[in-house]
Motif scaffolding. Structure first.
Motif, PDB file in Angstrom:
ATOM      1  N   ASP A  64       6.638  10.766  -3.049  1.00 57.53           N
ATOM      2  CA  ASP A  64       5.636  10.348  -4.046  1.00 57.53           C
ATOM      3  C   ASP A  64       4.165  10.566  -3.699  1.00 57.53           C
ATOM      4  O   ASP A  64       3.205   9.792  -4.217  1.00 57.53           O
ATOM      5  CB  ASP A  64       5.911   8.805  -4.244  1.00 57.53           C
ATOM      6  CG  ASP A  64       5.864   8.146  -3.117  1.00 57.53           C
ATOM      7  OD1 ASP A  64       5.574   8.295  -1.958  1.00 57.53           O
ATOM      8  OD2 ASP A  64       6.600   6.930  -3.206  1.00 57.53           O
ATOM      9  N   ALA A 194      12.520   1.898  -5.562  1.00 55.21           N
ATOM     10  CA  ALA A 194      12.273   3.245  -5.757  1.00 55.21           C
ATOM     11  C   ALA A 194      13.478   4.009  -5.836  1.00 55.21           C
ATOM     12  O   ALA A 194      13.538   5.129  -6.692  1.00 55.21           O
ATOM     13  CB  ALA A 194      11.226   3.592  -4.615  1.00 55.21           C
ATOM     14  N   CYS A 220       6.898   0.866 -13.055  1.00 49.19           N
ATOM     15  CA  CYS A 220       6.992   2.492 -12.768  1.00 49.19           C
ATOM     16  C   CYS A 220       6.057   3.200 -13.524  1.00 49.19           C
ATOM     17  O   CYS A 220       5.631   2.731 -14.484  1.00 49.19           O
ATOM     18  CB  CYS A 220       8.502   2.840 -13.128  1.00 49.19           C
ATOM     19  SG  CYS A 220       9.809   1.971 -12.133  1.00 49.19           S
ATOM     20  N   PRO A 338       7.292   2.473  -7.739  1.00 53.80           N
ATOM     21  CA  PRO A 338       8.202   3.868  -8.026  1.00 53.80           C
ATOM     22  C   PRO A 338       7.641   4.665  -9.049  1.00 53.80           C
ATOM     23  O   PRO A 338       7.137   4.210 -10.167  1.00 53.80           O
ATOM     24  CB  PRO A 338       9.654   3.047  -8.583  1.00 53.80           C
ATOM     25  CG  PRO A 338       9.395   1.782  -8.036  1.00 53.80           C
ATOM     26  CD  PRO A 338       8.061   1.371  -8.413  1.00 53.80           C
TER      27      PRO A 338
END
Length: 542
Positions: A64, A194, A220, A338
């Motif tokens: 990420d 996540a 998210c 996430p």
């Protein structure tokens, strides 16, 4: 500094240094310890290098952080050689990358695979650590470095009957190397953190039926991933110096950093436009590049939470499902966010069902599937996306016993302490890479700094004929006062999460603590650098 402890024939092997873990931090620390001329052994529980990127093979697992901000920066040739294929690289690519590093530096000759450390005991008379593996072998070293990761100890829920299930079952953090086929299968995913989010959006593509069991929804945001072609990769290479410089300057080492404005410094129209812009851009900008007061001012946080909730309602067709997916017990960004790719749209598919386990509790796992308080389900596959015993978990599973027989677990029973996250009072020559109170964020950037700091300390000891380093209690107290000071006023400190040491899957871990350093990475580095510049003031050296 002696080449190796002597007079310890009872141990099977004797080293200058032992590193626990062959992930990203362990590999880099091995490279640097070799440069100091230290005979070093790495003990790695897995059968290959990679750490996080070895164990976490679940569907959809990926960065990420932008790929080009995540890799090692220390080797210019490696930067020229390696091509990232996506802005946020998938797990297989990252594992290949770390294997390339291991090959380039011939690291495997100093790594023992399939070697899980059970205990490490300090011998004050000899000034050495005895490291015991689960196979019963014992090894001695002058120095002990933990490279055991932040999220490396998977936790399973306490449901009865887990071993009774007759189908396939996996924890996302212990995923098999063999491909798992979901086509035509009835699949359960328990957990929407996540790893759960990444898994769900992939499994939903092929499973005949996917049932998601959600206890606590998470906020998210879109990842907006994309491929990197050859021409773009060449352009990125020309910017590597600027990319890594940017990571040094930002709050948490990402390419994004807080906007200098407060949320209500701008008009409602400007605010909405700015949030729309962040929501449409790649990566963590909407979390760590938002208005500077978003994580400290409740009204500001509510404004951003309102915006993201609106987006969820727009993306999920069934209003009741949308409400279940919107967190009500914490604001946006007060937990790690996430990043997703059409995650919310998954719940519009006819093959996907969402079960709220706060309203409908899971009672037990059965041979055929699982039973809740109001229904019985049959599954072919159960996936436990139930997270990790973060930060401290990997330390708690090894019995670290320091001076006077005190264990690290005992010393940390009311909350971990440290000196800049890397040294402990009462545990000489124990260096904790990515331990509690390190600056986390974009973790490889923290890894490189921490490894260099430990290496510089050992070099200083070599040059001055010293063999022991330990955090002084006064320095620990001063650092911990600072850790507590910067945590005050952070909305994240009010929320149950792995970042505050609260994980209801882990027995006895209900007390909320300051488990990590919540200040900026530049301030963290300034503290650590000042200690070094003052001749390692606060570190007991002899």
């Amino acid at each position: 500094m002696s080449a190796a402890p002597t007079g310890l024939a009872a141990a099977t092997e004797i080293f200058d240094a032992v590193i626990i873990g062959a992930g990203m931090s362990g590999l880099y620390q091995l490279i640097r310890l070799r440069e100091l001329g230290l005979k070093t052994r790495v003990f790695e529980a897995g059968t290959g290098v990679g750490g996080t990127w070895y164990w976490n093979r679940y569907p959809g697992c990926r960065f990420d952080s932008e790929s080009y901000s995540y890799g090692y920066s220390f080797d210019k040739d490696l930067l020229k050689e390696w091509n990232w294929t996506e802005h946020f690289a998938p797990q297989p690519e990252t594992e290949r990358y770390l294997n390339l590093v291991a090959d380039k530096y011939d690291l495997r000759r100093d790594i023992r695979f399939g070697a899980r450390v059970k205990a490490a005991t300090w011998d004050d008379a000899n000034g050495t650590w005895t490291v015991e593996l689960e196979d019963g072998s014992r090894h001695r070293s002058r120095y002990l470095v933990t490279a055991i990761g932040v999220l490396s100890t998977p936790t399973m829920p306490g449901f009865p009957g887990i071993d009774d299930f007759l189908g396939q079952s996996f924890h996302t953090g212990l995923w098999p190397k063999e491909e798992v086929d979901f086509a035509g299968k009835r699949v359960a995913v328990i957990g929407t953190g996540a790893s759960g989010v990444q898994t769900i959006q992939e499994v939903a593509k092929t499973a005949a039926q996917l049932t998601v069991f959600q206890r606590t929804p998470n906020w998210c945001a879109p990842l907006h991933n994309g491929k990197i072609g050859a021409e773009e990769m060449e352009e990125i290479r020309t910017r590597y110096d600027a990319i890594f410089q940017r990571c040094q300057e930002t709050f948490s080492c990402f390419l994004h950093t807080p906007d200098p404005r407060n949320t209500f410094d701008v008009s409602a129209e400007e605010r909405e436009a700015f949030l729309e812009q962040l929501y449409s851009e790649r990566g963590f900008g909407i979390w760590v590049g938002n208005f500077k007061d978003m994580l400290t001012d409740r009204a500001a946080n509510e404004e951003v939470s309102r915006f993201v909730a609106k987006k969820i309602r727009q993306r999920v067709k069934d209003p009741k499902i949308a409400e279940l997916l919107i967190p009500k017990n914490h604001g946006f960004g007060t937990r790690r966010v996430p990043l997703e790719t059409r995650y919310y749209e998954v719940y519009n598919q006819p093959n996907v069902t969402l079960v709220d386990t706060k309203a409908t509790t899971i009672e037990r796992i059965t041979p055929a599937g699982l039973r809740t308080s109001d229904a019985e389900y049959e599954f072919d596959i159960i996936i436990y996306a139930t997270g990790f015993d973060a930060l401290r978990g990997a330390f708690d599973r090894i019995e670290f016993r320091g001076r006077d027989g005190v264990t690290l677990k005992e010393m940390w029973k009311d909350g971990a302490t440290s000196l800049v996250g890397m040294l402990q009072d009462g545990f000489p020559n124990l260096f904790t890479l990515l331990g509690p109170h390190n600056a986390l964020g974009n973790i490889p950037r923290s890894i490189e700094f921490n490894v260099e700091w430990v290496t510089a300390l050992l070099r200083h000891m070599q040059r001055n004929g010293m063999t022991r380093a330990e955090a002084g209690p006064e320095a620990v107290a001063k650092w911990m006062d600072h850790v507590m000071d910067v945590a005050r006023g952070q909305l994240s400190m009010e929320v149950d999460s792995w970042m505050t040491g609260v994980n209801i899957n882990v027995a006895g871990k209900q007390k909320r603590i300051v488990a990590r350093y919540t200040g900026s990475a530049p301030v963290y580095r300034s503290w650590a650098n000042e200690i070094a510049e003052r001749g390692y003031a606060g570190v007991l050296l002899n």
